[in-house]
Design a protein around this motif. Structure first.
Motif, PDB file in Angstrom:
ATOM      1  N   SER A   1      19.675  51.782  27.805  1.00  0.00           N
ATOM      2  CA  SER A   1      20.022  50.358  28.316  1.00  0.00           C
ATOM      3  C   SER A   1      21.161  50.359  29.216  1.00  0.00           C
ATOM      4  CB  SER A   1      20.491  49.214  27.349  1.00  0.00           C
ATOM      5  OG  SER A   1      21.561  49.775  26.385  1.00  0.00           O
TER       6      SER A   1
ATOM      7  N   TYR B   1      17.915  46.330  16.746  1.00  0.00           N
ATOM      8  CA  TYR B   1      17.551  45.208  17.373  1.00  0.00           C
ATOM      9  C   TYR B   1      15.929  44.754  17.452  1.00  0.00           C
ATOM     10  CZ  TYR B   1      22.095  44.377  19.563  1.00  0.00           C
ATOM     11  OH  TYR B   1      23.343  44.155  19.886  1.00  0.00           O
TER      12      TYR B   1
ATOM     13  N   ARG C   1      29.947  50.570  13.422  1.00  0.00           N
ATOM     14  CA  ARG C   1      30.976  49.869  13.793  1.00  0.00           C
ATOM     15  C   ARG C   1      30.782  48.628  14.959  1.00  0.00           C
ATOM     16  NH1 ARG C   1      31.150  55.072  15.192  1.00  0.00           N
ATOM     17  NH2 ARG C   1      31.783  55.822  17.162  1.00  0.00           N
ATOM     18  N   THR C   2      29.415  48.217  14.860  1.00  0.00           N
ATOM     19  CA  THR C   2      29.319  47.329  15.944  1.00  0.00           C
ATOM     20  C   THR C   2      28.306  46.279  15.499  1.00  0.00           C
ATOM     21  OG1 THR C   2      27.343  48.615  16.833  1.00  0.00           O
ATOM     22  CG2 THR C   2      29.644  48.914  17.898  1.00  0.00           C
ATOM     23  N   LEU C   3      28.237  45.996  14.160  1.00  0.00           N
ATOM     24  CA  LEU C   3      27.375  44.946  13.847  1.00  0.00           C
ATOM     25  C   LEU C   3      27.329  43.541  14.338  1.00  0.00           C
ATOM     26  CD1 LEU C   3      26.745  45.660   9.926  1.00  0.00           C
ATOM     27  CD2 LEU C   3      25.161  46.374  12.021  1.00  0.00           C
ATOM     28  N   THR C   4      26.124  42.930  15.157  1.00  0.00           N
ATOM     29  CA  THR C   4      26.126  41.587  15.356  1.00  0.00           C
ATOM     30  C   THR C   4      25.522  40.804  14.276  1.00  0.00           C
ATOM     31  OG1 THR C   4      23.865  41.844  16.149  1.00  0.00           O
ATOM     32  CG2 THR C   4      25.578  42.525  17.726  1.00  0.00           C
ATOM     33  N   ALA C   5      25.678  39.573  14.173  1.00  0.00           N
ATOM     34  CA  ALA C   5      25.133  38.860  13.112  1.00  0.00           C
ATOM     35  C   ALA C   5      23.780  38.850  13.067  1.00  0.00           C
ATOM     36  CB  ALA C   5      25.399  37.243  13.687  1.00  0.00           C
TER      37      ALA C   5
ATOM     38  N   GLN D   1      22.110  41.618  13.538  1.00  0.00           N
ATOM     39  CA  GLN D   1      21.912  42.917  12.815  1.00  0.00           C
ATOM     40  C   GLN D   1      22.133  42.924  11.480  1.00  0.00           C
ATOM     41  OE1 GLN D   1      21.531  46.642  15.513  1.00  0.00           O
ATOM     42  NE2 GLN D   1      23.454  45.929  16.345  1.00  0.00           N
ATOM     43  N   ARG D   2      23.137  42.127  11.281  1.00  0.00           N
ATOM     44  CA  ARG D   2      23.643  42.138   9.722  1.00  0.00           C
ATOM     45  C   ARG D   2      22.161  41.363   8.971  1.00  0.00           C
ATOM     46  NH1 ARG D   2      28.866  43.312   8.670  1.00  0.00           N
ATOM     47  NH2 ARG D   2      29.999  43.182  10.253  1.00  0.00           N
TER      48      ARG D   2
ATOM     49  N   MET E   1      32.458  51.820   9.526  1.00  0.00           N
ATOM     50  CA  MET E   1      33.617  52.716   9.477  1.00  0.00           C
ATOM     51  C   MET E   1      34.900  51.724   9.050  1.00  0.00           C
ATOM     52  SD  MET E   1      33.071  55.442  10.979  1.00  0.00           S
ATOM     53  CE  MET E   1      34.868  55.998  10.868  1.00  0.00           C
ATOM     54  N   SER E   2      34.635  50.543   8.924  1.00  0.00           N
ATOM     55  CA  SER E   2      35.759  49.749   8.387  1.00  0.00           C
ATOM     56  C   SER E   2      35.933  49.755   6.744  1.00  0.00           C
ATOM     57  CB  SER E   2      35.436  48.412   8.818  1.00  0.00           C
ATOM     58  OG  SER E   2      34.290  47.899   8.310  1.00  0.00           O
TER      59      SER E   2
ATOM     60  N   HIS F   1      27.615  55.420  25.346  1.00  0.00           N
ATOM     61  CA  HIS F   1      28.050  54.320  24.843  1.00  0.00           C
ATOM     62  C   HIS F   1      29.828  54.793  24.022  1.00  0.00           C
ATOM     63  CE1 HIS F   1      24.797  51.480  25.304  1.00  0.00           C
ATOM     64  NE2 HIS F   1      24.290  52.630  25.518  1.00  0.00           N
TER      65      HIS F   1
ATOM     66  N   GLU G   1      32.392  54.057  21.844  1.00  0.00           N
ATOM     67  CA  GLU G   1      32.423  52.962  20.636  1.00  0.00           C
ATOM     68  C   GLU G   1      33.711  53.556  19.671  1.00  0.00           C
ATOM     69  OE1 GLU G   1      31.094  49.990  20.602  1.00  0.00           O
ATOM     70  OE2 GLU G   1      32.531  49.292  19.230  1.00  0.00           O
ATOM     71  N   PRO G   2      34.918  53.263  20.242  1.00  0.00           N
ATOM     72  CA  PRO G   2      36.169  54.096  19.643  1.00  0.00           C
ATOM     73  C   PRO G   2      36.017  53.718  18.065  1.00  0.00           C
ATOM     74  CG  PRO G   2      36.902  52.823  21.647  1.00  0.00           C
ATOM     75  CD  PRO G   2      35.373  52.358  21.292  1.00  0.00           C
ATOM     76  N   GLY G   3      36.741  54.481  17.416  1.00  0.00           N
ATOM     77  CA  GLY G   3      37.233  54.193  15.865  1.00  0.00           C
ATOM     78  C   GLY G   3      36.040  54.785  14.908  1.00  0.00           C
TER      79      GLY G   3
END
Lengths: 271, 271, 271, 271, 271, 271
Positions: D17, D124, D156-160, D162-163, D176-177, D210, D212-214
């Motif tokens: 993408s 998605y 470390r990037t879940l959207t609503a 995706q949850r 990761m959190s 992409h 995506e730090p962390g």
């Protein structure tokens, strides 16, 4: 009718005096040659995407070989490929691979002349005691007395010793400090082009081991490929060092020059 | 009296066939244009720091648009900006944005001619089935029969198909392999300059998606901007790809060429 | 008989208006000068590896100095080194170091002329209120009325103010937009060469603080070094910024130009 | 007795993408795998240089394919290779290749579980209208109801949205959190490892599209490879983007992880 | 109900002691914040893409300002923005901008505490004679006696002088050499987070002026953002230097940390 | 009273099996050590800027030396420096320099133990037929039976042959795959630290010839320096390769570790 041009990788760099890396180059030049970011037409209008325009002869297995053993392996591998009758362009590797590659061509073409694009004359009688050094292949070559004429373009680093070698071997040197005679390179007969990428200025080809500022532009080399007399029957592209080649810019230069060398060979084959 | 030159960002790159990135370019070109490391004078001596020399028309919102919808949005946005009577330079985006941008100009200027600086002719009748591909805008444009003359400079990748398109549309192509006629580009009437940064050699503009070695130097492009006949009324600068642009070197080239285009437009406006 | 050329580092950059870094340059230029990837011959055939060709005069300790104090320290250090009678090439540092370095030369050579290679005229009467700014050294210099003639080559950023200064000081400016008179730089008498690396195009010298596209090629600078009239008696190489110099490419350019300047000085000394 | 592990390249990235490039990755990972700068032993002590440890199954020809056609080609190619009975590791390509590759495995292994290392859940339901997007493969996969269990690590990037998908498909997500449960991934039965390199922190794997730090460290991923329960029967390594990979650092990470995956597969085969 | 978080750029770097560049940072952090390569959800599950989550307050015009004048401009600009009642995160600029930004917050929040993430204590009583140096803001701040508590995390460069300042101002320093108490940062009341990106290890944030190896990982900083007590009411992200930031990797880290700070502020606002 | 720590450069890399470059490292590590971007305090609070804390013993002249001749020159140079009674830290060069450097220390310190930080055990009985290869120094060393104990940390590439050597020489290896015993390195007596920068993960130290992902963080190495038992009496830092070190990031790591090693030595000297 024309024959396909064979492309053969010569991944050897243990004769490099300063920085290893060129053994990784054949894969990168092939990637650039096939890159979807460019098309397969040469500036002479030949379509390298057409069936039979070229064939990939793979890489020789040179891992761990050095000195006379490496020389013999390259000489044999190039000779075998030439057996088919197909013209051949080798992808180095460091410039030491040119000596055996040219000798294999000299066995098939009488009165072979050489056009060498390079920052360095590569004429050291001896460099660090290694007769096969990448600083010496054209001294070795001229000692064989098998070459009709050696023409060097792009040179900008002649030592006193190398100037003596130029005299000794009667080499036609076109230093960067005086390119006034470059359009007068009137050659005839079979011609082999040995293209060291450091002949280009580092601005155009940063991905080489020896940065020697003040060199040729890519355009000057393309014009040279299409401009000299005689018949181009084969050649090599050497000294790409991927370790220095950010974003593969120099590999793309090598891929472009490979295409233009192929265009010239096809044109000369078709007469 | 002269009008301010409007600068409009066209951040679209989903018509790129190889590498996305140009959508990020307008912000980088603006940053380079304003960089404290250079001043605001053009080589023609015009002071772009003077009040009223230019105005920033912002960026069009093109996020997620493609195909006809994107074409319409760009056409409308450029037309709206031109309504003011101010001359306009667009900052791409990939080269696909030039088609609608030029059409908006063609509606205002009769007998518009185009000078295209580019490595590629961008004349594909069809590329991957996408009529709006960045490889096709000048085919689309010439099909409209609204353009008086298209002159291309810097081209070094013509396929057989594109050579046919050149014939079909009667385009004046100056290939890199023969620039002998470049000082003879005698045009008159309104002229639009479409500047694809890959027309420059990758040594001068590494930050582009398609590395096509053997191109123009930055100086050659500046000289071209100030050298051709006719009246420059607008243009675009496209295909900067920040992903490839280490240390922002190519953005600075784009910023410099933007300034020189502005200098030429001001000179032509003042007659 | 010739004297050894002294090489003196002037690691100062707190007069840089945009980007610090040149204080790190002397070490990098020395590394490039000694790099095993090149040899010690100049293009004029002089062997810098020969005994007595040059000597390293070290770096001046300039850490923390600025303004008049830094000026005095550089003036004193350069004067001390010149006491030996050896010709001197300084390695900057930013271009502000040239003012005291040239003044020390002007004390020894009557009727000294200056050749300045630069993107910028560096003639600001005042820049950010700092009379010692790297944007002003040649204004300061010409105000002394000690210089016979200043010739500038490579300029591409003249502001209206600087054009006035050019008039005021009767400077011979060769802008990049018109190099037609560059082969006519007929000078005589002692000549000092002040070489700001941003006079080169960023393609050739990316490792500088101010990217000003459209400049000289390395080859053009080398040809200039060997081509003008008069006797080269010293000079400086300034504005290398290692923070921008990926793979040390620009340091190699500086090292090459240092060698060629030395070759020219030796040739001129030998008459 | 163990079977050789087949390595198969899946050079496809037209479902990316944001930034193309992963189609170039298989060649780079192979180069790193073979690099003379490392040896062929895994950390488990297995010698991949031994005869029969692995075989190169080449690259599938995917050039120009997209959507269902690409899916079918990958599914068929992976299935054909699995016919031999050899375990297989695929080299992407973007993450969209994992869906057909896993489906081919699911046909051979009942009750297959998946361990996905990734910054993104790739769940998605729909992304830019492309059901085959590299943002959606695990939504497509879970919709088949053929997978026993999906475990995701590094997210470390879940959207609503995706949850919700996580709930819907009963996925075991280790964000990761909160990695407190990561040593408790007790699986059994056949396990497939899908390794998206952006699961690692960009410090460890900068060469991805992409950033995506962390994220995970390379060591954490190696420990994970050797630490979970069950029997590793195959996997993929995806999303290496050579355009971002200065000095090939991320390719070396991919090559290292490939070796460790092979070591784990061999260990599990030997029981 | 929550208020939108204002984002305000403070493009100033003339108090940098070593390397300019941070003035270019606000534009790069915004670009990363909006990058299509990531989504707009925080790890706490808040959707920053929702209406009213944040607003862009633009950049203050600080060009050419320094010393007290710059202080006053920043203090006024931040105060003006806070007038709206919206919480604010500033984007530097070098760390000198934090002093006026925090003072503007201290006027609105009694008993304000500060959490500083940094490699350096920035407590110099005097640095190069510049009281506004980016090495001194927290000395200036503590001298005001307006701050309830200063907690520093990531420090790894204390000089003897700075250890004295730590004592003098009763600062709670968590050096990298001993992070054992980091989970015990139990604060209450309003808290401001000043985040110098060089607090991270250069592996995670190479794009800063001062590389101080041995720092925090990105994950450790994210965990810190969500882990300490008290109510986060605002903050700053400073010292991004785009000149050092190849491929924008550090800008993405800054963009990620900005999102997480926003997530924490929203969570604390909602109580 | 303590003695100054001597710093000695050992610029040799012709025993590198893969990529030359470390001969350029001593100058870069000194530059980083002195960089104005950091201060001269160690994390233990020692001020290396104090008079008498250290002295620069220059570089040995090793240009063109190899094999036994190079060994002898390094052994003699290190022994001469140790004659002063000053502790010594050597800056390589490749890891082959550690063998003679350690032997010179073993002559002065009875019962010397060695802590080696490294990705590789460097225990090859024979590598490419070169007994002085940088892959073999610790095999050579242990064959002398002069070393009390060798402890290796960071290892992640043991071959079967090297595991046999580990057994043969009774080496205490802490592989990255199991660091559980690393806090138990209880040594006593004189200790020499040989620090190969590739012991760190390439994310932290990209500027090395051999990228072996999965290594130590800079923080782990600093903690190790200050954490083991015994008395640190000297050491070396080797294998920095400037050709790979964009923006000098790894040189800064080397400079930091040099400072911390010096801090530990001073602490141990003071008892």
């Amino acid at each position: 009718m024309t024959r396909p041009i064979a492309i053969l990788g010569l991944p050897q760099d243990n004769n490099s005096s300063f920085l290893q890396g060129p053994a990784l180059a054949p894969a990168r030049i092939r990637e650039a040659f096939h890159s979807a970011s460019a098309n397969m037409f040469t500036e002479t209008g030949h379509d390298l995407g057409a069936d039979g325009a070229w064939r990939d002869a793979g890489d020789l297995l040179l891992d761990g070989l050095s000195g006379q053993v490496a020389y013999d392996a390259i000489y044999a591998g190039v000779s075998d490929t030439l057996e088919s009758g197909d013209p051949l362009i080798s992808l180095g590797g460091d410039h030491s691979v040119a000596f055996p590659a040219i000798m294999a061509h000299a066995d098939r073409y009488e009165d072979l002349s050489i056009l060498q694009v390079d920052a360095h004359a590569d004429l050291y009688d001896d460099f660090d005691g290694n007769p096969f050094s990448h600083a010496s292949p054209f001294a070795r070559l001229m000692e064989t007395e098998r070459i009709r004429k050696l023409v060097q373009v792009g040179i900008r680093t002649l030592t006193a010793h190398q100037r003596e070698q130029v005299e000794r071997f009667n080499i036609d040197v076109h230093e960067m400090s005086d390119l006034s005679r470059i359009n007068d390179i009137h050659l005839d007969g079979p011609m082999y082009l040995s293209l060291d990428l450091d002949g280009l200025d580092p601005a155009f080809a940063p991905g080489v081991g020896h940065h020697e500022p003040g060199g040729l532009s890519t355009r000057m080399v393309i014009d040279l490929i299409h401009g000299f007399g005689g018949q181009l029957i084969g050649g090599d592209i050497v000294e790409l060092n991927p370790h220095r080649d950010l974003h593969g810019m120099t590999a793309m230069v090598a891929g472009k020059l490979l295409k233009e060398m192929m265009g010239r060979i096809i044109k000369d084959m078709r007469g």
